[in-house]
Design a protein around this motif. Structure first.
Motif, PDB file in Angstrom:
ATOM      1  N   VAL A  82      25.302 -36.194 -39.216  1.00 52.31           N
ATOM      2  CA  VAL A  82      23.835 -35.989 -39.042  1.00 52.31           C
ATOM      3  C   VAL A  82      23.077 -36.947 -39.835  1.00 52.31           C
ATOM      4  O   VAL A  82      22.027 -37.717 -39.464  1.00 52.31           O
ATOM      5  CB  VAL A  82      23.346 -34.760 -39.032  1.00 52.31           C
ATOM      6  N   PRO A  83      23.210 -37.050 -41.228  1.00 58.08           N
ATOM      7  CA  PRO A  83      22.332 -37.534 -42.123  1.00 58.08           C
ATOM      8  C   PRO A  83      22.535 -39.064 -42.199  1.00 58.08           C
ATOM      9  O   PRO A  83      21.646 -39.688 -42.435  1.00 58.08           O
ATOM     10  CB  PRO A  83      22.527 -36.992 -43.607  1.00 58.08           C
ATOM     11  N   ILE A  84      23.833 -39.511 -41.640  1.00 62.22           N
ATOM     12  CA  ILE A  84      23.981 -40.929 -41.222  1.00 62.22           C
ATOM     13  C   ILE A  84      23.199 -41.345 -40.046  1.00 62.22           C
ATOM     14  O   ILE A  84      22.801 -42.307 -39.732  1.00 62.22           O
ATOM     15  CB  ILE A  84      25.447 -41.115 -41.215  1.00 62.22           C
ATOM     16  N   TYR A  85      23.489 -40.661 -39.026  1.00 54.68           N
ATOM     17  CA  TYR A  85      22.763 -40.956 -37.717  1.00 54.68           C
ATOM     18  C   TYR A  85      21.406 -41.112 -37.833  1.00 54.68           C
ATOM     19  O   TYR A  85      20.681 -41.827 -37.160  1.00 54.68           O
ATOM     20  CB  TYR A  85      23.530 -39.821 -36.866  1.00 54.68           C
ATOM     21  N   TYR A  86      20.515 -40.069 -38.574  1.00 53.84           N
ATOM     22  CA  TYR A  86      19.333 -40.151 -38.709  1.00 53.84           C
ATOM     23  C   TYR A  86      18.935 -40.639 -40.240  1.00 53.84           C
ATOM     24  O   TYR A  86      18.085 -40.522 -40.729  1.00 53.84           O
ATOM     25  CB  TYR A  86      18.665 -38.853 -38.878  1.00 53.84           C
ATOM     26  N   LEU A  87      19.879 -41.654 -40.602  1.00 51.87           N
ATOM     27  CA  LEU A  87      19.540 -42.305 -41.952  1.00 51.87           C
ATOM     28  C   LEU A  87      18.245 -43.233 -41.997  1.00 51.87           C
ATOM     29  O   LEU A  87      17.549 -43.207 -43.110  1.00 51.87           O
ATOM     30  CB  LEU A  87      20.722 -43.331 -42.312  1.00 51.87           C
ATOM     31  N   HIS A  88      17.861 -43.696 -40.917  1.00 49.92           N
ATOM     32  CA  HIS A  88      16.725 -44.435 -40.908  1.00 49.92           C
ATOM     33  C   HIS A  88      15.303 -43.734 -40.638  1.00 49.92           C
ATOM     34  O   HIS A  88      14.209 -44.074 -40.697  1.00 49.92           O
ATOM     35  CB  HIS A  88      16.824 -45.711 -39.743  1.00 49.92           C
ATOM     36  N   ARG A  89      15.329 -42.458 -40.660  1.00 51.63           N
ATOM     37  CA  ARG A  89      14.325 -41.525 -40.180  1.00 51.63           C
ATOM     38  C   ARG A  89      12.967 -41.505 -41.103  1.00 51.63           C
ATOM     39  O   ARG A  89      11.892 -41.733 -40.497  1.00 51.63           O
ATOM     40  CB  ARG A  89      14.663 -40.187 -39.951  1.00 51.63           C
ATOM     41  N   TYR A  90      13.090 -41.713 -42.389  1.00 48.02           N
ATOM     42  CA  TYR A  90      12.206 -41.742 -43.296  1.00 48.02           C
ATOM     43  C   TYR A  90      11.584 -43.174 -43.443  1.00 48.02           C
ATOM     44  O   TYR A  90      10.456 -43.430 -43.616  1.00 48.02           O
ATOM     45  CB  TYR A  90      12.614 -40.970 -44.718  1.00 48.02           C
ATOM     46  N   ILE A 144      25.617 -37.324 -47.682  1.00 47.54           N
ATOM     47  CA  ILE A 144      25.103 -38.730 -47.345  1.00 47.54           C
ATOM     48  C   ILE A 144      26.328 -39.848 -48.027  1.00 47.54           C
ATOM     49  O   ILE A 144      26.788 -40.719 -47.378  1.00 47.54           O
ATOM     50  CB  ILE A 144      23.794 -39.180 -47.969  1.00 47.54           C
ATOM     51  N   ALA A 145      26.732 -39.338 -49.421  1.00 49.05           N
ATOM     52  CA  ALA A 145      27.639 -40.464 -49.931  1.00 49.05           C
ATOM     53  C   ALA A 145      29.066 -40.192 -48.882  1.00 49.05           C
ATOM     54  O   ALA A 145      29.441 -41.255 -48.758  1.00 49.05           O
ATOM     55  CB  ALA A 145      27.829 -39.889 -51.272  1.00 49.05           C
ATOM     56  N   GLU A 146      29.328 -39.035 -48.478  1.00 50.00           N
ATOM     57  CA  GLU A 146      30.456 -38.983 -47.677  1.00 50.00           C
ATOM     58  C   GLU A 146      30.601 -39.673 -46.537  1.00 50.00           C
ATOM     59  O   GLU A 146      31.418 -40.437 -46.204  1.00 50.00           O
ATOM     60  CB  GLU A 146      30.954 -37.455 -47.351  1.00 50.00           C
ATOM     61  N   GLY A 147      29.296 -39.850 -45.795  1.00 46.79           N
ATOM     62  CA  GLY A 147      29.160 -40.475 -44.802  1.00 46.79           C
ATOM     63  C   GLY A 147      29.090 -41.916 -44.783  1.00 46.79           C
ATOM     64  O   GLY A 147      29.502 -42.657 -44.108  1.00 46.79           O
ATOM     65  N   LEU A 148      28.428 -42.353 -45.896  1.00 52.71           N
ATOM     66  CA  LEU A 148      28.243 -43.979 -46.120  1.00 52.71           C
ATOM     67  C   LEU A 148      29.622 -44.644 -46.820  1.00 52.71           C
ATOM     68  O   LEU A 148      29.955 -45.693 -46.198  1.00 52.71           O
ATOM     69  CB  LEU A 148      27.236 -44.061 -47.355  1.00 52.71           C
ATOM     70  N   LEU A 149      30.455 -43.718 -47.402  1.00 50.89           N
ATOM     71  CA  LEU A 149      31.456 -44.329 -48.075  1.00 50.89           C
ATOM     72  C   LEU A 149      32.866 -43.887 -47.334  1.00 50.89           C
ATOM     73  O   LEU A 149      33.843 -44.631 -47.503  1.00 50.89           O
ATOM     74  CB  LEU A 149      31.704 -43.764 -49.529  1.00 50.89           C
ATOM     75  N   ARG A 158      23.377 -31.187 -52.290  1.00 48.27           N
ATOM     76  CA  ARG A 158      24.219 -31.242 -51.114  1.00 48.27           C
ATOM     77  C   ARG A 158      24.032 -32.296 -50.293  1.00 48.27           C
ATOM     78  O   ARG A 158      24.859 -32.889 -49.643  1.00 48.27           O
ATOM     79  CB  ARG A 158      24.201 -29.878 -50.454  1.00 48.27           C
ATOM     80  N   GLN A 159      22.835 -32.670 -49.982  1.00 45.31           N
ATOM     81  CA  GLN A 159      22.280 -33.520 -48.756  1.00 45.31           C
ATOM     82  C   GLN A 159      22.857 -34.983 -49.409  1.00 45.31           C
ATOM     83  O   GLN A 159      23.276 -35.594 -48.650  1.00 45.31           O
ATOM     84  CB  GLN A 159      20.852 -33.492 -48.781  1.00 45.31           C
ATOM     85  N   ASP A 160      22.695 -35.144 -50.786  1.00 48.74           N
ATOM     86  CA  ASP A 160      23.151 -36.467 -51.221  1.00 48.74           C
ATOM     87  C   ASP A 160      24.796 -36.554 -51.264  1.00 48.74           C
ATOM     88  O   ASP A 160      25.290 -37.770 -51.035  1.00 48.74           O
ATOM     89  CB  ASP A 160      22.641 -36.651 -52.677  1.00 48.74           C
ATOM     90  N   ILE A 168      27.206 -49.704 -39.957  1.00 43.93           N
ATOM     91  CA  ILE A 168      28.223 -50.023 -40.611  1.00 43.93           C
ATOM     92  C   ILE A 168      29.092 -48.667 -40.984  1.00 43.93           C
ATOM     93  O   ILE A 168      30.358 -48.291 -40.540  1.00 43.93           O
ATOM     94  CB  ILE A 168      28.237 -50.708 -41.795  1.00 43.93           C
ATOM     95  N   ALA A 169      28.091 -47.684 -41.368  1.00 44.96           N
ATOM     96  CA  ALA A 169      28.694 -46.353 -41.739  1.00 44.96           C
ATOM     97  C   ALA A 169      29.201 -45.537 -40.593  1.00 44.96           C
ATOM     98  O   ALA A 169      30.072 -44.882 -40.642  1.00 44.96           O
ATOM     99  CB  ALA A 169      27.480 -45.671 -42.446  1.00 44.96           C
ATOM    100  N   LEU A 170      28.381 -45.525 -39.429  1.00 44.63           N
ATOM    101  CA  LEU A 170      28.704 -44.851 -38.137  1.00 44.63           C
ATOM    102  C   LEU A 170      30.226 -45.527 -37.889  1.00 44.63           C
ATOM    103  O   LEU A 170      31.006 -44.918 -37.353  1.00 44.63           O
ATOM    104  CB  LEU A 170      27.800 -45.258 -37.135  1.00 44.63           C
ATOM    105  N   ARG A 171      30.283 -46.634 -37.796  1.00 44.67           N
ATOM    106  CA  ARG A 171      31.667 -47.389 -37.551  1.00 44.67           C
ATOM    107  C   ARG A 171      32.962 -46.864 -38.105  1.00 44.67           C
ATOM    108  O   ARG A 171      34.023 -46.963 -37.561  1.00 44.67           O
ATOM    109  CB  ARG A 171      31.623 -48.958 -37.585  1.00 44.67           C
ATOM    110  N   ASN A 172      32.632 -46.588 -39.416  1.00 48.83           N
ATOM    111  CA  ASN A 172      33.647 -46.185 -40.351  1.00 48.83           C
ATOM    112  C   ASN A 172      33.761 -44.858 -40.375  1.00 48.83           C
ATOM    113  O   ASN A 172      34.856 -44.095 -40.784  1.00 48.83           O
ATOM    114  CB  ASN A 172      33.301 -46.582 -41.949  1.00 48.83           C
ATOM    115  N   LEU A 173      32.957 -43.852 -40.002  1.00 49.46           N
ATOM    116  CA  LEU A 173      32.918 -42.551 -39.847  1.00 49.46           C
ATOM    117  C   LEU A 173      33.998 -42.096 -39.138  1.00 49.46           C
ATOM    118  O   LEU A 173      34.565 -42.435 -37.831  1.00 49.46           O
ATOM    119  CB  LEU A 173      31.735 -41.806 -39.403  1.00 49.46           C
TER     120      LEU A 173
END
Length: 522
Positions: A274-282, A94-99, A89-91, A250-255
Motif C-alpha cells: 500500500v505505501p509503495i503503490y501510493y508512494l506518489h500521493r503526497y 516504506i523501507a521494506e517496500g522500497l528495499l 511503523r509507516q517508515d 522499480i519498487a513495485l517490480r521488486n516487491l
C-alpha cells in the motif's frame, strides 16, 4: 526524556531534541539547551520538567508538541511532547517496500534501521519545536530542508537504477529554525531598539532566500501555493513527482517474497504494498497546487517580499501532463506474480484502514487500488476552488490555462484513449468512470463558479454525444458496456440533477497518522 523509551529509540529522540541547541547557540546561548533523562521517580506531569513522553496506542496516531503557558504574559511554563511508539511503523513499511531487503531470509537491513532512527530524530526535533512556540513551516522543503517544522517525506535516491535511503531525512536543525529562535529568544541590551533589531533578523532571512508559510497554505484540496506542501520534497514539484513515479515502478517490480522476513504471513505483503503503490500521493498533492496556482508571501508594506504572482502557464501545463501520466493504466497495473502472492487475511488478522478497500472480498482487489489512486488525482484536479480560479485567471491573462483546457486534456487522456484488452483495459474503464463522476460533481457543485458548472456540464453533453455515436463500433463488449453505462449516467444526471448521486470510489488507505485530528503534530 521519558525513561520508558527503549534503546536505540531513546538515543535517537535525545539526539533529535538536542538539535535545538544548534539554534540557541546561533542566537548566543552557549550550551543552554539540554536534553536529559527524566529523574527517577519524577512525574511526567510535574510542571518543573519539560517532557518528551513515549506512549503506546492502538494505531500510529499523531505525535504532539504542546505547552502550558501563563495566560497573563504568554510565558511558556512547561513544554510537553507526546510521541506514539507506532508512529515509525509507516517508515518501516516504506523501507521494506522500497528495499525488499530479505534476500536469502536475511535479518533486518541496517539501512532500514538507519532510516527509522533518522525519522525519529526528525520527529523529536519537530515536536520539541512546537513546545518552543514554533508553528509549521511548510515552504521549507523547497528551500533545502530549511526547517524541521515542515512535514518531511523520505528523500529517495536512485543510484545506477537502485533505490537508496541514505539521505532519507536531515540530520540537523534548519536555517529557518535558527531564524525563528533568534527572533523569539534573543535578549537585547537595554540600549537596543528591539523592533529594529527584530526587523533586521527577518530582513536578513529574506535576503538568504528563507520564507515562512504555514498550515492554511499547505492543504491540497483547493490550495494554491506552489511551494507550501505536506510530505513533499524539493523546489520542483513536477520533477519530484516524475522521480517518485520512477522509484515506485522499480519498487513495485521488486516487491515480493524478499519484502517480508522468513516466517511472516504472505498477507503482510499487502501492508507493504500500500505505501509503495501510493508512494506518489503526497507529491500529487504538491504538483496539483501548481494548477490554478498563485505564489504569495505574508508580505508587509516595505519589507521587499513578493506579494502575489500567478504560476506561469507553461509550468501549469507541465503539472497537468505529469498528473495525467499517473492515471495511465500501465502506471496503475500491478505485477501478476505479486498479485499471486497476496492471499486473504489469516484468522484473527483483521483488515484495517491502512489497506485497500475491497470489492472482491476476501481477495485482494487490484482494480479497487487503481480506482482509489486515480480518484485522488481527479478529485484534486477538479476541486471547485481550483476550477473557479482557472476560469478567473485565464480571463484576466490569456497565458494562463483555462478550465476548458484542463478538462479537455483529462478527457483526451482517458475516455478518448483506445482501451486495451484484459487487466489494462479494465483499469482504463475504472479510470474513465472515476473522471465522469468527478465531472458530474463539478457540474452540480454550488460552491464553484457557475461557469465551472457550465463547462463541466458542456463536457458531459459532448462526451455523451461522442460515446453514443461510437457505441456500435466499440472494440469489445466490456468497453461497449463501459460506454453505455456512461451515457446512462449522464442521462440520469440530466433528468434529475438535484437527486442524482454519483458513484464513489473506495476510500484511499490511510497514509498520514490515524485516528486523531491534525492540530500541531506530525
Amino acid at each position: 526524556l521519558d525513561r520508558g523509551a527503549p534503546e536505540p529509540i531513546r538515543s535517537a529522540l535525545m539526539e533529535g531534541a538536542s538539535w535545538w541547541n544548534q539554534a540557541f547557540e546561533a542566537a548566543g546561548f552557549i550550551d543552554a539547551f539540554q536534553v536529559k533523562l527524566l529523574p527517577e521517580g519524577a512525574d511526567p506531569m510535574d510542571a518543573r520538567y519539560n517532557i518528551i513522553q513515549w506512549v503506546h496506542r492502538s494505531t500510529r496516531g499523531w505525535s504532539y508538541g504542546t505547552g502550558v503557558s501563563d495566560p497573563r504574559t504568554g510565558e511558556i511554563i512547561k513544554g510537553h511532547v507526546t510521541l506514539g511508539s507506532l508512529r515509525v511503523r509507516q517508515d518501516y513499511l516504506i523501507a521494506e517496500g522500497l528495499l525488499s531487503p530479505y534476500v536469502n531470509d536475511s535479518t533486518v537491513s541496517p539501512e532500514m534501521e538507519k532510516m527509522a532512527l533518522a525519522r525519529l530524530r526528525q520527529l523529536s526535533a519537530h515536536e520539541v519545536g512546537h513546545t518552543l512556540g514554533l508553528a509549521h513551516s511548510y515552504a521549507s522543503s523547497s528551500e533545502g530542508r530549511a526547517s524541521v517544522m515542515d512535514y518531511p517525506h523520505p528523500k529517495i535516491d536512485l543510484i545506477d537504477g537502485n533505490i537508496s535511503l541514505a539521505h532519507a531525512y536531515d540530520d540537523k536543525i534548519g536555517n529557518w529554525d535558527k531564524v525563528a529562535i533568534a527572533y523569539g529568544y534573543t535578549q537585547f541590551t537595554e540600549d537596543t531598539d528591539e523592533d529594529e533589531a527584530l526587523s533586521e533578523i527577518i530582513s536578513k532571512s529574506l535576503k538568504n532566500g528563507l520564507t515562512f508559510l504555514s498550515d492554511q497554505d499547505a492543504r491540497p484540496q483547493g490550495g494554491s501555493h506552489p511551494y507550501a506542501h505536506l510530505w513533499d520534497n524539493g523546489k520542483d514539484a513536477v520533477a519530484e513527482l516524475r522521480h517518485l513515479m520512477e522509484v515506485r515502478k522499480i519498487a513495485l517490480r521488486n516487491l515480493g517474497k524478499n519484502s517480508i522476513p522468513k516466517g511472516t504471513t504472505y498477507a503482510k505483503l499487502e501492508e507493504i504494498l500500500v505505501p509503495i503503490y501510493y508512494l506518489h500521493r503526497y507529491q500529487v498533492e504538491a504538483a496539483v497546487k501548481l494548477v490554478g496556482g498563485r505564489n504569495y508571501r505574508y508580505a508587509h508594506k516595505g519589507d521587499g517580499q513578493l506579494i502575489t504572482e500567478e504560476v506561469p502557464g507553461d509550468l501549469q501545463i507541465m503539472a497537468i501532463d505529469a498528473l495525467l501520466k499517473t492515471v495511465e493504466p500501465h502506471n496503475l497495473v500491478l505485477p501478476e506474480d505479486l498479485l499471486a502472492m497476496i492471499p486473504p487475511r489469516p484468522l484473527h488478522v483483521a483488515r484495517t484502514s491502512e489497506l485497500v478497500e475491497l470489492r472482491t472480498s476476501p481477495n485482494f482487489d487490484a482494480l479497487s487500488a487503481a480506482a482509489t489512486a486515480s480518484d485522488l488525482v481527479f478529485s484534486l484536479m477538479l476541486n471547485p476552488q481550483r476550477a473557479s480560479r482557472m476560469i478567473e485567471y485565464s480571463s484576466r491573462n490569456t497565458n494562463q490555462p483555462g478550465l476548458e483546457l484542463l478538462i479537455n486534456k483529462m478527457i483526451a487522456a482517458t475516455w478518448y484513449q483506445k482501451p486495451e484488452k484484459g487487466y489494462l483495459g479494465e483499469i482504463q474503464h475504472v479510470v474513465n468512470l472515476n473522471l465522469l463522476n468527478h465531472l458530474i460533481r463539478l457540474a452540480a457543485d454550488e460552491s464553484a463558479n457557475p461557469q465551472a458548472n457550465a463547462l463541466a456540464y458542456q463536457t458531459l453533453l459532448k462526451l455523451k454525444g461522442r460515446l453514443a455515436g461510437k457505441l456500435p463500433a466499440s472494440p469489445n463488449s466490456n468497453t461497449l458496456a463501459n460506454r453505455q453505462y456512461a451515457v446512462r449516467l449522464i442521462e440520469l444526471f440530466q433528468n434529475d440533477p438535484d437527486d442524482f448521486e454519483t458513484n464513489k470510489a473506495p476510500e484511499i488507505p490511510a497514509g498520514s497518522p490515524i485516528g486523531m485530528d491534525m492540530r500541531c503534530g506530525f
